[in-house]
Design an enzyme around this catalytic site. Structure first.
Site, mmCIF file in Angstrom:
data_model
loop_
_atom_site.group_PDB
_atom_site.id
_atom_site.type_symbol
_atom_site.label_atom_id
_atom_site.label_comp_id
_atom_site.label_asym_id
_atom_site.label_seq_id
_atom_site.Cartn_x
_atom_site.Cartn_y
_atom_site.Cartn_z
ATOM 1 C CB SER A 144 90.546 -26.969 -86.417
ATOM 2 O OG SER A 144 91.159 -27.223 -85.281
ATOM 3 C CD GLU A 186 94.951 -32.271 -67.913
ATOM 4 O OE1 GLU A 186 93.828 -31.806 -68.629
ATOM 5 O OE2 GLU A 186 95.053 -31.964 -66.807
ATOM 6 N N GLY A 202 97.734 -26.767 -70.064
ATOM 7 C CA GLY A 202 96.433 -27.325 -70.198
ATOM 8 C C GLY A 202 96.195 -28.111 -69.059
ATOM 9 C CG ASP A 257 91.422 -28.987 -68.756
ATOM 10 O OD1 ASP A 257 92.182 -29.030 -69.587
ATOM 11 O OD2 ASP A 257 90.480 -29.894 -68.785
ATOM 12 C CB SER A 310 96.667 -40.415 -78.861
ATOM 13 O OG SER A 310 97.221 -39.169 -78.952
ATOM 14 C CE LYS A 313 89.810 -36.663 -80.869
ATOM 15 N NZ LYS A 313 89.000 -36.331 -79.628
#
Lengths: 365, 365
Positions: free
Chosen positions: B122, B249, B253, B255, B349, B97
């Protein structure tokens, strides 16, 4: 500098050791003969060791991982130094030991080599010898205590080695290994007391200097002394006088500190420390002499400092390092060595540790 | 190929998306305006994104860690592939990130930048924005749930950010962040829905290809889709048709899998999975479009496969990787993607996870 037990200038120590140096026999044949019998009292000259290190570097290339050098600005800020961590926890088998085992066994003459090798170890040396033997397609026998931890047993077996158990109440493991070596014609691969083991272990520090440039300070864990012997040799050859080399032991197992202070090998009772790779009771004649020649000082740290250093590398640097592996880092972080403004190399020697134990240590700290 | 939900050829998808492409506004100004308002519906063309990736690579050089690429012969033997793991768990702040945050914030015009930034997170994005702001000497506000874990809170505060708590029962965090941004003149830094965030995240895969050469297969975790968008862009540019890009994924989850199958963004209820970085309920318009253009297939894995993959990298590779971080590796190890004989890149990651939780997962597995 408080907390370190100095022992005079290493150049003077080297001069004082001419007697031992002159006893040295020529390289390869002596090494092989030593390994075959397990007797390793011949101590090579500095020039011979330099040649062995150069040879080791060629041998390990493309076989051992060239492990990364990790840095952390947080660690630099905490210590006021520029710290480079050589990540031998990311080495094959999870520890630097593979370097020495590969170097020593791959140097054996073909006739000896194909008969196979034997080692006594319940730790990282066992896996290193087992993997080397598998890669070379030769038999390996590992002598282990019957109470050895399941994962280490499984890893060693996974590399295809034959495990022979010894009962801690019965025959000494060295004696058992020597007897098996004799009976089966196996070459005994000692965990540290051999010039080819020492030269192999020195390749990690050599890579660190090659990648990170010369250091002002090098911090290395000390158990039997193989890693510090090779590392200090590399430091002398690649950084010269500039680099101060400090060996670090667990406080409960500070036999090398005591030995350097006493000027002779001091043997202690099996130490109680979480640094299981540094529970060795004494240096060998070879590693004692190498340390006298090339190491500037020894120091020791309590287990609590090991847990603190582990927590830092686990939580902040995402690296799994075992207690023995953070000895050098713990000396740095706890202020046992003065590092402000210096370029500091630290060898993280291994990462083989049971997660459950670590969770307990962190919870209790 | 079973287990993957393909969605046709990506080149066709790209052609089908010309409508969206034509809506794209010119680079820098649009990016800054987007960030100032938090509205990011403009989707750049492929050429614009390629230019942004090239710019991002220049911007992150010397600031983000060029993380190591890890390999394991054991993993290669298990999978029958040559696997290269890009270790973003070793990135600054412990996750990829930081790449996107640095890239996006460092591109802001000076006048906007000095007023400061705000983000809602968070997790890893919070620390990434906080560290970037500290390095640039600008204020940062992070909107966090009042129940955020202590260590993440401490790490974010440690970087000097101001924390604003929101009550999960009260105002929506996006609304709260937008209101604060307006009131204080702060620039909102979205976690994934921005071309500069996507371009920044793509620098990790770009480094992997530069160091490891072209891949046949690239496996990338998918949460909000920022990392996979940038990674797939880099794969298209640096490996071309040769490299199949698969997003992974958590099964609970999935999606993005559903969205690609449906041809529209599907929003799901907050998923229950240990992969906390992939609990996002939906892709954004930008990441959905980027995935349609550049990703070949999506797949998902159950939490049990994440635990198994974590155990492998922790125990065998000595790397601390969080559940979200092993999504790609879990797809590979559990056989959800066919990799035999291929060169496979996997993005690990991040590594931010509480040790106590991991010990529990391993004990229960």
């Amino acid at each position: 500098m408080s907390g370190e037990e100095g022992h005079g200038h290493r150049r003077q120590s080297a001069a004082a050791s001419d007697e031992a140096t002159r006893r040295a026999a020529p390289g390869e044949a002596a090494g092989a003969a030593d390994a075959a019998t397990g007797i390793t009292s011949l101590i090579p000259t500095d020039d011979e060791m330099a040649a062995r290190l150069a040879d080791a570097r060629r041998r390990v290339a493309g076989i051992v991982h060239r492990t990364p050098v990790a840095t952390s600005r947080t660690l630099d800020a905490l210590t006021g130094a520029r710290v480079l961590l050589k990540c031998e926890n990311l080495q094959r088998t999870g520890a630097f030991k593979f370097r020495g085992a590969w170097n020593a066994i791959s140097r054996l003459p073909p006739a000896l080599r194909k008969r196979g090798v034997i080692a006594y170890s319940s730790g990282n040396h066992a896996q290193a010898v087992a993997l080397t033997a598998r890669l070379l397609g030769i038999p390996a026998v590992i002598v282990m205590p019957s109470a050895a931890p399941g994962p280490k047993l499984a890893a060693t077996r996974g590399y295809g080695a034959e495990i022979v158990f010894y009962d801690t109440a019965g025959e000494e493991r060295e004696a058992l290994a020597a007897r098996l070596a004799q009976e089966r014609g196996l070459t005994l691969v000692p965990p540290f007391d051999h010039p080819d083991i020492v030269a192999g272990q020195g390749t990690a520090a050599a890579e660190l200097f090659e990648e990170g440039g010369p250091m002002d300070l090098l911090l290395v864990p000390v158990g039997g002394g193989g890693l510090i012997s090779g590392s200090a040799l590399a430091a002398d050859l690649m950084c010269g006088e500039r680099c101060r080399v400090v060996g670090v032991e667990p406080a409960a197992g500070d036999d090398a500190c005591q030995s350097l202070a006493a000027g002779r090998i001091v043997r202690i009772a099996p130490p109680q420390t979480i640094a299981d790779g540094a529970r060795t009771p004494a240096l060998s004649p070879l590693t004692f002499e190498m340390i006298r020649r090339h190491v500037d000082a020894m120091t020791s740290v309590p287990d609590a400092a090991l847990i603190e250093a582990m927590r830092f590398v686990w939580e902040r640097m995402k690296l799994i390092v075992e207690p023995t592996g953070v000895l050098g880092l713990a000396a740095l972080m706890s202020g046992r060595v003065e590092a402000r403004g210096k370029r500091v190399g630290v060898v993280l020697s291994g990462g083989n540790v049971e997660l459950e134990k670590v969770a307990g240590w962190f919870a209790g700290a």
